[in-house]
Design a protein around this motif. Structure first.
Motif, PDB file in Angstrom:
ATOM      1  N   ASN A 211      44.281  37.773  37.996  1.00  0.00           N
ATOM      2  CA  ASN A 211      43.720  39.005  37.450  1.00  0.00           C
ATOM      3  C   ASN A 211      43.414  38.890  35.955  1.00  0.00           C
ATOM      4  OD1 ASN A 211      44.723  42.275  36.595  1.00  0.00           O
ATOM      5  ND2 ASN A 211      42.970  41.861  37.905  1.00  0.00           N
ATOM      6  N   SER A 228      40.151  38.139  40.204  1.00  0.00           N
ATOM      7  CA  SER A 228      39.866  39.564  40.038  1.00  0.00           C
ATOM      8  C   SER A 228      39.937  39.947  38.571  1.00  0.00           C
ATOM      9  CB  SER A 228      40.874  40.405  40.835  1.00  0.00           C
ATOM     10  OG  SER A 228      42.159  40.368  40.240  1.00  0.00           O
ATOM     11  N   ALA A 259      37.185  40.071  43.240  1.00  0.00           N
ATOM     12  CA  ALA A 259      37.480  41.472  43.525  1.00  0.00           C
ATOM     13  C   ALA A 259      37.713  42.269  42.243  1.00  0.00           C
ATOM     14  CB  ALA A 259      38.706  41.567  44.432  1.00  0.00           C
ATOM     15  N   GLY A 261      40.265  44.495  40.647  1.00  0.00           N
ATOM     16  CA  GLY A 261      41.680  44.816  40.803  1.00  0.00           C
ATOM     17  C   GLY A 261      41.996  46.265  40.498  1.00  0.00           C
ATOM     18  N   TRP A 279      31.212  41.629  45.245  1.00  0.00           N
ATOM     19  CA  TRP A 279      32.577  42.108  45.015  1.00  0.00           C
ATOM     20  C   TRP A 279      33.239  42.304  46.378  1.00  0.00           C
ATOM     21  CZ3 TRP A 279      34.515  41.587  40.439  1.00  0.00           C
ATOM     22  CH2 TRP A 279      33.769  41.823  39.276  1.00  0.00           C
TER      23      TRP A 279
END
Length: 320
Positions: A211, A228, A259, A261, A279
């Motif tokens: 992330n 992410s 993605a 988060g 995404w």
């Protein structure tokens, strides 16, 4: 094309989820919502407005941190911890009844020397640079907290429930203690946890989500399934976030699933259905972001959840 888990011992359920993700990449976006209380008002709000449920639900683990300093914490902190208590019951219900996708966020109260909301750097004297050195008291405290959380995750592993595991989130910033001394140390913390959970605790149900959008902060393909980033655009700004996607995928030369988060105002799902920016999911943050119109109007939420491109709970196949 199948996605191979970074953990060679990953469960069949993890492989099933990753294979599904590979199939839908660029063909749809999974709707997601973070929650952090038993009430889960965010889910009820979405259902009230749209008649649908998100396919992915996020749960908060801050109240399960083993080193909360109750004596030296303000009312706001104590309320947040109290409201988070027993939310694992809701996570069980989500997986057992809804069979939805599951992710956890851990605002990890400092393993040592913390006060108030000690997941914030300003509220702890924990020396994270010493926590990556074996034999130090900081390292021992770090592993002790990791082991405590591993036992919570083990119950899900024993029931063969896959978890989208996003540890040390927002490691590109300095506001949390794990990012307080830069991305190099944050990477080492992540690797310590990966080795501990994969080899020592044998948690085969984790899908490892990195992330951070920093190139110099990337932890490495060998310990990451999905990349992410968290984003908080201005209220009521809804786009396909194409620029932000390109920045994120630039952290690795390997083709990785990507993605969102956390996000404030939701992305424009209709725009995504045209641009096909791949995404994988979006996760609206909790509280006012997910249960009011301060950041996303009811009309926008309705359009998003009823767009053919949106993958809501009713469209999610059985994956575990």
């Amino acid at each position: 094309m199948k996605t191979i888990p970074c953990n060679p011992k990953a469960s069949d359920e993890v492989r099933s989820v990753l294979n599904y993700f590979s199939k839908i990449e660029g063909k749809g976006i999974i709707t997601g919502q973070h929650t952090q209380t038993m009430a889960q008002e965010e889910l009820d709000y979405i259902h009230q407005v749209t008649g649908k449920w998100p396919a992915l639900c996020g749960f908060e683990l801050l109240g399960y941190s083993p080193n909360i300093n109750y004596e030296d914490s303000g009312e706001e902190c104590l309320l947040e911890v109290a409201e988070n208590q027993d939310t694992l019951q809701k996570a069980w219900e989500w997986t057992q009844k809804s069979k939805g996708l599951l992710t956890f966020t851990w605002h990890w109260f400092s393993p040592l020397n913390g006060r108030d909301k000690s997941f914030y750097t300003e509220h702890t004297d924990f020396n994270v640079s010493k926590a990556i050195i074996e034999g130090t008291k900081e390292y021992k405290a770090l592993l002790s907290d990791m082991d405590h959380m591993a036992e919570i995750l083990r119950e899900f592993c024993d029931k063969r429930i896959p978890i989208l595991w996003r540890p040390f989130h927002e490691a590109d910033g300095t506001w949390f203690w794990w990012g307080s001394q830069g991305p190099k140390i944050a990477k080492q913390l992540y690797r310590i946890m990966y080795q501990r959970y994969t080899n020592y605790h044998n948690l085969t149900n984790l899908i490892w989500v990195w992330n951070s959008p920093l190139v110099q902060g990337y932890v490495g393909d060998d310990v990451v399934d999905i990349i992410s980033r968290d984003m908080y655009p201005p209220a009521h700004q809804h786009t396909d976030l194409s620029k932000e996607y390109e920045e994120l995928v630039a952290i690795t030369r390997t083709s990785k699933l990507a993605a969102i988060g956390e996000i404030g105002p939701i992305p424009c799902v209709e725009s995504l259905s045209t641009s096909r920016i791949p995404w994988l999911w979006f996760m609206t943050w909790s509280q006012d972001f997910g249960k009011t119109e301060k950041f996303t109007t009811k009309e926008e939420l309705q359009r998003a959840y009823h767009c053919d491109y949106a993958i809501t709970l009713d469209k999610l196949p059985k994956l575990y």
